[in-house]
Scaffold this motif. Structure first.
Motif, PDB file in Angstrom:
ATOM      1  N   LEU A  66      -6.317  -7.381  -0.567  1.00 45.96           N
ATOM      2  CA  LEU A  66      -5.172  -6.668  -1.135  1.00 45.96           C
ATOM      3  C   LEU A  66      -4.023  -7.575  -1.568  1.00 45.96           C
ATOM      4  CD1 LEU A  66      -4.952  -3.575   1.253  1.00 45.96           C
ATOM      5  CD2 LEU A  66      -6.156  -3.781  -0.922  1.00 45.96           C
ATOM      6  N   HIS A  67      -3.825  -8.678  -0.869  1.00 46.59           N
ATOM      7  CA  HIS A  67      -2.682  -9.529  -1.206  1.00 46.59           C
ATOM      8  C   HIS A  67      -2.727 -10.069  -2.641  1.00 46.59           C
ATOM      9  CE1 HIS A  67       0.686 -12.177  -0.976  1.00 46.59           C
ATOM     10  NE2 HIS A  67      -0.082 -13.245  -1.177  1.00 46.59           N
ATOM     11  N   PRO A  68      -3.861 -10.593  -3.117  1.00 41.52           N
ATOM     12  CA  PRO A  68      -3.864 -11.068  -4.513  1.00 41.52           C
ATOM     13  C   PRO A  68      -3.551  -9.951  -5.519  1.00 41.52           C
ATOM     14  CG  PRO A  68      -5.796 -11.882  -3.346  1.00 41.52           C
ATOM     15  CD  PRO A  68      -5.128 -10.897  -2.438  1.00 41.52           C
ATOM     16  N   VAL A  69      -4.056  -8.745  -5.247  1.00 40.42           N
ATOM     17  CA  VAL A  69      -3.802  -7.625  -6.154  1.00 40.42           C
ATOM     18  C   VAL A  69      -2.333  -7.232  -6.110  1.00 40.42           C
ATOM     19  CG1 VAL A  69      -4.388  -5.225  -6.667  1.00 40.42           C
ATOM     20  CG2 VAL A  69      -6.161  -6.799  -5.894  1.00 40.42           C
ATOM     21  N   MET A  70      -1.779  -7.129  -4.895  1.00 39.66           N
ATOM     22  CA  MET A  70      -0.375  -6.741  -4.753  1.00 39.66           C
ATOM     23  C   MET A  70       0.543  -7.818  -5.315  1.00 39.66           C
ATOM     24  SD  MET A  70       1.639  -4.356  -3.947  1.00 39.66           S
ATOM     25  CE  MET A  70       1.378  -3.214  -2.633  1.00 39.66           C
ATOM     26  N   LYS A  71       0.160  -9.068  -5.158  1.00 42.68           N
ATOM     27  CA  LYS A  71       0.961 -10.176  -5.705  1.00 42.68           C
ATOM     28  C   LYS A  71       1.056 -10.063  -7.221  1.00 42.68           C
ATOM     29  CE  LYS A  71       0.976 -15.221  -5.583  1.00 42.68           C
ATOM     30  NZ  LYS A  71       0.221 -16.382  -5.107  1.00 42.68           N
ATOM     31  N   GLU A  72      -0.066  -9.720  -7.849  1.00 38.73           N
ATOM     32  CA  GLU A  72      -0.082  -9.540  -9.304  1.00 38.73           C
ATOM     33  C   GLU A  72       0.709  -8.295  -9.713  1.00 38.73           C
ATOM     34  OE1 GLU A  72      -3.443  -8.275 -12.486  1.00 38.73           O
ATOM     35  OE2 GLU A  72      -3.978  -9.895 -11.122  1.00 38.73           O
ATOM     36  N   LEU A  73       0.550  -7.199  -8.960  1.00 38.20           N
ATOM     37  CA  LEU A  73       1.249  -5.951  -9.302  1.00 38.20           C
ATOM     38  C   LEU A  73       2.760  -6.061  -9.101  1.00 38.20           C
ATOM     39  CD1 LEU A  73      -1.143  -3.284  -7.752  1.00 38.20           C
ATOM     40  CD2 LEU A  73      -0.783  -3.749 -10.177  1.00 38.20           C
ATOM     41  N   ASP A  85      11.094  -3.645  -2.620  1.00 41.58           N
ATOM     42  CA  ASP A  85      11.499  -4.989  -2.201  1.00 41.58           C
ATOM     43  C   ASP A  85      10.409  -5.702  -1.395  1.00 41.58           C
ATOM     44  OD1 ASP A  85      13.970  -4.634  -3.372  1.00 41.58           O
ATOM     45  OD2 ASP A  85      14.856  -3.802  -1.549  1.00 41.58           O
ATOM     46  N   ARG A  86       9.650  -4.944  -0.618  1.00 41.44           N
ATOM     47  CA  ARG A  86       8.693  -5.541   0.314  1.00 41.44           C
ATOM     48  C   ARG A  86       7.274  -5.626  -0.249  1.00 41.44           C
ATOM     49  NH1 ARG A  86       5.505  -3.974   4.494  1.00 41.44           N
ATOM     50  NH2 ARG A  86       5.356  -5.502   6.138  1.00 41.44           N
ATOM     51  N   CYS A  87       7.040  -5.096  -1.416  1.00 44.17           N
ATOM     52  CA  CYS A  87       5.677  -5.036  -1.961  1.00 44.17           C
ATOM     53  C   CYS A  87       5.023  -6.405  -2.112  1.00 44.17           C
ATOM     54  CB  CYS A  87       5.671  -4.305  -3.299  1.00 44.17           C
ATOM     55  SG  CYS A  87       5.868  -2.526  -3.113  1.00 44.17           S
ATOM     56  N   ALA A  88       5.770  -7.382  -2.550  1.00 48.22           N
ATOM     57  CA  ALA A  88       5.186  -8.713  -2.768  1.00 48.22           C
ATOM     58  C   ALA A  88       4.729  -9.360  -1.472  1.00 48.22           C
ATOM     59  CB  ALA A  88       6.196  -9.610  -3.477  1.00 48.22           C
ATOM     60  N   THR A  89       5.345  -9.008  -0.356  1.00 48.29           N
ATOM     61  CA  THR A  89       4.993  -9.615   0.936  1.00 48.29           C
ATOM     62  C   THR A  89       4.308  -8.642   1.884  1.00 48.29           C
ATOM     63  OG1 THR A  89       7.172  -9.095   1.837  1.00 48.29           O
ATOM     64  CG2 THR A  89       6.898 -11.254   0.787  1.00 48.29           C
ATOM     65  N   ALA A  90       3.931  -7.462   1.407  1.00 46.03           N
ATOM     66  CA  ALA A  90       3.348  -6.447   2.293  1.00 46.03           C
ATOM     67  C   ALA A  90       2.028  -6.886   2.921  1.00 46.03           C
ATOM     68  CB  ALA A  90       3.142  -5.145   1.523  1.00 46.03           C
ATOM     69  N   ILE A  92       0.939 -10.350   2.857  1.00 53.41           N
ATOM     70  CA  ILE A  92       0.938 -11.812   2.768  1.00 53.41           C
ATOM     71  C   ILE A  92       0.341 -12.475   4.012  1.00 53.41           C
ATOM     72  CG2 ILE A  92       3.238 -12.269   3.708  1.00 53.41           C
ATOM     73  CD1 ILE A  92       3.577 -14.203   1.279  1.00 53.41           C
ATOM     74  N   SER A  93       0.424 -11.809   5.148  1.00 50.28           N
ATOM     75  CA  SER A  93      -0.133 -12.348   6.395  1.00 50.28           C
ATOM     76  C   SER A  93      -0.738 -11.206   7.207  1.00 50.28           C
ATOM     77  CB  SER A  93       0.953 -13.040   7.216  1.00 50.28           C
ATOM     78  OG  SER A  93       1.893 -12.087   7.680  1.00 50.28           O
ATOM     79  N   ILE A  94      -1.455 -11.560   8.267  1.00 52.63           N
ATOM     80  CA  ILE A  94      -2.043 -10.532   9.125  1.00 52.63           C
ATOM     81  C   ILE A  94      -0.941  -9.699   9.776  1.00 52.63           C
ATOM     82  CG2 ILE A  94      -3.414 -10.150  11.217  1.00 52.63           C
ATOM     83  CD1 ILE A  94      -5.097 -12.557  10.384  1.00 52.63           C
ATOM     84  N   ARG A  95       0.106 -10.357  10.208  1.00 49.50           N
ATOM     85  CA  ARG A  95       1.228  -9.640  10.829  1.00 49.50           C
ATOM     86  C   ARG A  95       1.891  -8.675   9.836  1.00 49.50           C
ATOM     87  NH1 ARG A  95       6.651 -12.424  13.295  1.00 49.50           N
ATOM     88  NH2 ARG A  95       7.664 -10.498  13.863  1.00 49.50           N
ATOM     89  N   ALA A  96       2.160  -9.142   8.627  1.00 47.94           N
ATOM     90  CA  ALA A  96       2.777  -8.283   7.615  1.00 47.94           C
ATOM     91  C   ALA A  96       1.846  -7.125   7.248  1.00 47.94           C
ATOM     92  CB  ALA A  96       3.136  -9.094   6.379  1.00 47.94           C
ATOM     93  N   SER A  97       0.553  -7.400   7.183  1.00 44.88           N
ATOM     94  CA  SER A  97      -0.416  -6.344   6.881  1.00 44.88           C
ATOM     95  C   SER A  97      -0.455  -5.299   7.985  1.00 44.88           C
ATOM     96  CB  SER A  97      -1.811  -6.932   6.689  1.00 44.88           C
ATOM     97  OG  SER A  97      -1.839  -7.778   5.585  1.00 44.88           O
ATOM     98  N   MET A  98      -0.408  -5.751   9.232  1.00 43.13           N
ATOM     99  CA  MET A  98      -0.405  -4.789  10.346  1.00 43.13           C
ATOM    100  C   MET A  98       0.842  -3.925  10.310  1.00 43.13           C
ATOM    101  SD  MET A  98      -2.216  -6.460  13.643  1.00 43.13           S
ATOM    102  CE  MET A  98      -1.999  -4.937  14.506  1.00 43.13           C
ATOM    103  N   VAL A  99       1.979  -4.524  10.019  1.00 41.63           N
ATOM    104  CA  VAL A  99       3.217  -3.744   9.913  1.00 41.63           C
ATOM    105  C   VAL A  99       3.098  -2.732   8.775  1.00 41.63           C
ATOM    106  CG1 VAL A  99       5.672  -3.896   9.341  1.00 41.63           C
ATOM    107  CG2 VAL A  99       4.675  -5.494  10.975  1.00 41.63           C
ATOM    108  N   THR A 100       2.565  -3.164   7.646  1.00 42.50           N
ATOM    109  CA  THR A 100       2.400  -2.265   6.503  1.00 42.50           C
ATOM    110  C   THR A 100       1.440  -1.132   6.830  1.00 42.50           C
ATOM    111  OG1 THR A 100       2.802  -4.097   4.990  1.00 42.50           O
ATOM    112  CG2 THR A 100       1.751  -2.144   4.064  1.00 42.50           C
ATOM    113  N   PHE A 101       0.310  -1.448   7.450  1.00 37.26           N
ATOM    114  CA  PHE A 101      -0.651  -0.403   7.811  1.00 37.26           C
ATOM    115  C   PHE A 101      -0.077   0.541   8.863  1.00 37.26           C
ATOM    116  CE2 PHE A 101      -4.341  -3.257   6.415  1.00 37.26           C
ATOM    117  CZ  PHE A 101      -4.365  -2.665   5.171  1.00 37.26           C
TER     118      PHE A 101
END
Length: 157
Positions: A66-73, A85-90, A92-101
């Motif tokens: 998901l990160h490459p797709v979200m980075k492009e979007l 504001d947070r979409c580019a880093t949603a 970016i890492s396992i921790r950020a992904s867990m927070v987003t999920f």
């Protein structure tokens, strides 16, 4: 010593509490309710651990998928970058992904901000999110309900 006296009084309180719970067998309905609550708490505890494990594994995959797709979007020249504001880093890492999920799947907040642009932007991301949503929403809710219904069907606690 003062610390030893405090421990002794704490022990006395625990013993009194145990005696009170022993007398609850006089009221079978109340005992049944308390036993049901304890069983439910055990189930919720293990379901939370299992859900955390699933979210860690899915977060690991999300960083790769998901990160490459979200980075492009969410690149600076797109409308999504202005709205979120947070979409580019949603992812970016396992921790950020867990927070987003956790925010989107468990709390139900920000689904339109994070997940819908991914579904619209990439078919692979849409399939990954479909599986993830199915596992978390349908799988875990049915798992907890099924586990809690077992003792009732078999007539034992």
């Amino acid at each position: 010593s003062a610390l030893g006296d405090a421990r002794f009084f704490r022990l006395v309180r625990v013993v009194k509490l145990v005696r009170i719970f022993r007398h609850l067998t006089i009221f079978p309905e109340l005992y049944l309710l308390i036993a049901s609550m304890a069983s439910t708490m055990r189930t919720i505890f293990w379901a939370m651990l299992m859900l955390a494990f699933v979210l860690v594994v899915c977060s690991f995959l999300a960083v790769q998928i998901l990160h490459p797709v979200m980075k492009e979007l969410a690149s600076p020249d797109t409308a999504l970058a202005d709205d979120c504001d947070r979409c580019a880093t949603a992812f970016i890492s396992i921790r950020a992904s867990m927070v987003t999920f956790f925010q989107t799947l468990i709390m139900g907040d920000g689904i339109g901000d994070y997940l819908i642009p991914l579904v619209e932007g990439d078919f692979g991301a849409a399939m990954f999110l479909l599986v993830l949503v199915s596992v978390v929403y349908l799988g875990f809710s049915n798992l907890v309900c099924e586990e809690e219904g077992q003792p009732l069907r078999h007539g034992k606690w």
